[in-house]
Design a protein around this motif. Structure first.
Motif, mmCIF file in Angstrom:
data_model
loop_
_atom_site.group_PDB
_atom_site.id
_atom_site.type_symbol
_atom_site.label_atom_id
_atom_site.label_comp_id
_atom_site.label_asym_id
_atom_site.label_seq_id
_atom_site.Cartn_x
_atom_site.Cartn_y
_atom_site.Cartn_z
ATOM 1 N N ILE A 1 -47.397 -15.049 -12.669
ATOM 2 C CA ILE A 1 -48.182 -16.259 -12.470
ATOM 3 C C ILE A 1 -49.304 -16.293 -13.494
ATOM 4 C CG2 ILE A 1 -49.668 -17.521 -10.883
ATOM 5 C CD1 ILE A 1 -46.796 -17.514 -9.982
ATOM 6 N N THR A 2 -49.326 -17.356 -14.282
ATOM 7 C CA THR A 2 -50.389 -17.492 -15.278
ATOM 8 C C THR A 2 -50.783 -18.955 -15.380
ATOM 9 O OG1 THR A 2 -51.049 -16.905 -17.536
ATOM 10 C CG2 THR A 2 -48.819 -17.768 -17.247
ATOM 11 N N GLY A 3 -51.724 -19.247 -16.264
ATOM 12 C CA GLY A 3 -52.243 -20.610 -16.378
ATOM 13 C C GLY A 3 -53.462 -20.810 -15.510
ATOM 14 N N LEU A 4 -53.896 -22.048 -15.376
ATOM 15 C CA LEU A 4 -55.103 -22.366 -14.622
ATOM 16 C C LEU A 4 -54.824 -23.116 -13.330
ATOM 17 C CD1 LEU A 4 -57.451 -23.457 -17.574
ATOM 18 C CD2 LEU A 4 -57.059 -21.172 -16.629
ATOM 19 N N LYS A 5 -53.546 -23.248 -12.978
ATOM 20 C CA LYS A 5 -53.190 -23.929 -11.727
ATOM 21 C C LYS A 5 -52.574 -22.919 -10.751
ATOM 22 C CE LYS A 5 -51.177 -27.202 -14.222
ATOM 23 N NZ LYS A 5 -50.561 -28.428 -14.747
ATOM 24 N N LYS A 6 -53.195 -21.764 -10.649
ATOM 25 C CA LYS A 6 -52.609 -20.686 -9.859
ATOM 26 C C LYS A 6 -52.483 -21.039 -8.379
ATOM 27 C CE LYS A 6 -54.052 -16.874 -12.856
ATOM 28 N NZ LYS A 6 -55.092 -17.411 -13.737
ATOM 29 N N THR A 7 -53.444 -21.751 -7.846
ATOM 30 C CA THR A 7 -53.381 -22.044 -6.411
ATOM 31 C C THR A 7 -52.169 -22.903 -6.064
ATOM 32 O OG1 THR A 7 -54.923 -23.877 -6.785
ATOM 33 C CG2 THR A 7 -55.846 -21.804 -5.993
ATOM 34 N N ASP A 8 -51.673 -23.688 -7.002
ATOM 35 C CA ASP A 8 -50.464 -24.479 -6.773
ATOM 36 C C ASP A 8 -49.201 -23.629 -6.874
ATOM 37 O OD1 ASP A 8 -51.425 -27.159 -6.332
ATOM 38 O OD2 ASP A 8 -52.061 -27.157 -8.427
ATOM 39 N N LYS A 9 -49.352 -22.398 -7.364
ATOM 40 C CA LYS A 9 -48.191 -21.544 -7.599
ATOM 41 C C LYS A 9 -48.059 -20.422 -6.573
ATOM 42 C CE LYS A 9 -48.792 -22.442 -12.534
ATOM 43 N NZ LYS A 9 -48.841 -21.890 -13.899
ATOM 44 N N LEU A 10 -48.985 -20.379 -5.632
ATOM 45 C CA LEU A 10 -48.999 -19.283 -4.660
ATOM 46 C C LEU A 10 -48.509 -19.733 -3.290
ATOM 47 C CD1 LEU A 10 -52.458 -17.699 -5.604
ATOM 48 C CD2 LEU A 10 -50.205 -17.193 -6.548
ATOM 49 N N LEU A 11 -47.605 -20.707 -3.274
ATOM 50 C CA LEU A 11 -47.147 -21.285 -2.018
ATOM 51 C C LEU A 11 -45.821 -20.700 -1.544
ATOM 52 C CD1 LEU A 11 -47.908 -25.036 -2.853
ATOM 53 C CD2 LEU A 11 -49.392 -23.381 -1.708
ATOM 54 N N TYR A 12 -45.251 -19.760 -2.278
ATOM 55 C CA TYR A 12 -43.909 -19.261 -1.982
ATOM 56 C C TYR A 12 -43.925 -17.740 -1.847
ATOM 57 C CZ TYR A 12 -43.173 -23.975 -3.658
ATOM 58 O OH TYR A 12 -43.251 -25.333 -3.817
ATOM 59 N N TYR A 13 -42.819 -17.208 -1.304
ATOM 60 C CA TYR A 13 -42.714 -15.749 -1.153
ATOM 61 C C TYR A 13 -42.575 -15.083 -2.516
ATOM 62 C CZ TYR A 13 -41.710 -16.307 3.883
ATOM 63 O OH TYR A 13 -41.792 -16.593 5.222
ATOM 64 N N PRO A 14 -43.292 -13.964 -2.741
ATOM 65 C CA PRO A 14 -44.153 -13.249 -1.799
ATOM 66 C C PRO A 14 -45.623 -13.665 -1.893
ATOM 67 C CG PRO A 14 -43.942 -11.935 -3.764
ATOM 68 C CD PRO A 14 -43.123 -13.193 -4.001
ATOM 69 N N TYR A 15 -45.948 -14.591 -2.810
ATOM 70 C CA TYR A 15 -47.344 -14.831 -3.145
ATOM 71 C C TYR A 15 -48.170 -15.349 -1.974
ATOM 72 C CZ TYR A 15 -45.226 -14.426 -7.754
ATOM 73 O OH TYR A 15 -44.516 -13.979 -8.836
ATOM 74 N N ASN A 16 -47.614 -16.263 -1.192
ATOM 75 C CA ASN A 16 -48.387 -16.778 -0.057
ATOM 76 C C ASN A 16 -48.684 -15.683 0.957
ATOM 77 O OD1 ASN A 16 -45.740 -16.564 0.791
ATOM 78 N ND2 ASN A 16 -45.584 -18.649 1.582
ATOM 79 N N SER A 17 -47.723 -14.779 1.167
ATOM 80 C CA SER A 17 -47.936 -13.685 2.113
ATOM 81 C C SER A 17 -48.919 -12.655 1.568
ATOM 82 C CB SER A 17 -46.598 -13.010 2.441
ATOM 83 O OG SER A 17 -45.736 -13.909 3.107
#
Length: 417
Positions: free
Chosen positions: A275-291
């Motif tokens: 995960i990179t860039g400046l829109k990380k919060t939009d990219k943390l909605l899926y497994y495993p990142y949200n958990s």
């Protein structure tokens, strides 16, 4: 008793990990090859470097980094795609109705051939950034020596895990923790799925009493599902869910041939193994990142003991979470912050503005928060560590290796006593 650790890039510099500046330099040096749809020939172009130079002019006298580069390419893709009449509404960012994309120097769409060429440039440039970063991480992981050269690093993590359970959250794309503690159990939530892959199971992570490792922004061992039966998890997995592989080579094979993801704003937000860039919060909605995000928040709420190492406080969503340690645990908090003071020690001053450090407000704000003191620096002489007046927070200023080698026993005792 559990302890939470939060690791940034600076925690791995002394074991060969790359800095943001080094990764940016490598990204900018790599040229891109595109298929010219007019001549049907491959052409080489420094497309990423051209974008970076424009950003440098905009940021002058400062320069851009690879995350800002990736963000620009994602955003450029969104608005370039959005101005095409044939594109559906869900791919058109609403704000695109009010702006004119001034990037004809790099992109053109006067005809289908030009449009495809420009689209190819954007796709390949984003792909190259991730490939260059991942390749450099793999290079340093191959040279990571937990038995000799980097034994100090491995010994620290083995020692702390012998004391109690830890929740180790890392922003790095490596697997240095796992290589350091190969003979210990550490839970990441992944389990064999029966088809040779590791599939994420959030219950396995959240319900575990063992130590955990949370790759908050991904890992080079991550990739996309590649099942013999592609419909096995048709009604269970999201398209963006990330799987784990035994080797980087196996994971990398799954990285290509994927359509991009969109944020709710209709802007492109690439969810991937790293995960990179400046829109990380939009990219943390899926497994495993949200958990992993949930597990870190839970760890901070439940444990008053926190170690932060090598983190520059550049991710606002994590800053908001870490700062709550003082409110949640008050006088019971035990916080160790390991960072690096880059200046001559003789230039130390009680006033950060005079001293020129910290250079960003977020770091100073966090230090003041964990010290419960708006003026955390009291002495006009350099001290290492600096200890809060209530003895609940320690600030180490000479980097992770120095802190571990010279103060490791004290740090472990403070966090686990």
């Amino acid at each position: 008793m559990r302890v939470t650790a939060f690791l940034g890039a600076g925690a791995c510099l002394d074991i060969g990990g790359p800095s943001t500046e080094e990764l940016t330099d490598l990204v900018r040096k790599k040229k891109q090859q595109f298929l010219d749809h007019f001549t049907k020939q491959e052409k080489e172009s420094p497309f990423v470097e051209e974008i970076a130079s424009q950003l440098d002019s905009y940021f002058a006298p400062e320069v851009c980094n690879f995350e800002e580069l990736f963000h620009v390419l994602e955003t450029m893709s969104s608005y370039f795609r959005g101005r095409q009449q044939h594109i559906g509404r869900k791919y058109k960012p609403p704000f695109g109705a009010f702006i004119k994309l001034n990037c004809d120097k790099w992109l053109a769409d006067k005809g289908r051939e030009e449009y495809l060429l420009s689209l190819g440039k954007l796709i390949i440039a984003k792909q190259h950034i991730r490939e260059v970063v991942a390749a450099r991480i793999f290079e340093y992981m191959e040279s990571f020596d937990s038995n000799h050269k980097h034994r100090w690093f491995a010994n620290f993590w083995n020692d702390v895990l012998d004391k109690c359970a830890w929740d180790i959250a890392t922003l790095n794309y490596d697997y240095s923790i796992e290589k350091s503690i190969s003979n210990k159990i550490i839970e990441d939530g992944y389990e064999i799925d029966g088809q040779g892959l590791y599939r994420f199971n959030p219950k396995k992570l959240i319900l575990s009493n063992n130590s955990t490792i949370l790759h908050l922004h991904g890992c080079i061992l991550y990739g996309y599902a590649h099942h013999q039966d592609p419909n096995k998890y048709l009604f269970e997995d999201a398209f963006e869910d990330i799987y784990k592989f035994d080797t980087y080579e196996d994971a990398k094979k799954t990285w290509l041939g994927r359509s991009t993801n969109n944020a709710q704003s209709h802007e492109e937000a690439v969810v991937g193994p790293i995960i990179t860039g400046l829109k990380k919060t939009d990219k943390l909605l899926y497994y495993p990142y949200n958990s992993y995000h949930c597990a870190l928040q839970q760890a901070i709420m439940q444990s008053s003991r926190l170690l932060i190492a090598g983190y520059s406080f550049g991710d606002l969503h994590f800053n908001a979470m870490l700062e709550k340690i003082t409110r949640l645990h008050k006088e019971n908090r035990r916080v160790v912050l390991i960072t690096y003071f880059p200046n001559d020690k003789n230039n130390w001053h009680t006033d950060p503005q005079v001293m020129g450090w910290p250079t960003d407000h977020n770091t100073l704000k966090f230090i003041a928060t964990i010290f419960r003191d708006p003026v955390p620096f009291k002495s006009s002489k350099f001290q290492n560590p600096i200890i809060s007046e209530d003895g609940c927070a320690y600030l180490y200023l000479c980097g992770f290796k120095d802190a571990i080698e010279n103060h490791g026993c004290k740090i472990i005792s403070f966090l686990t006593a």
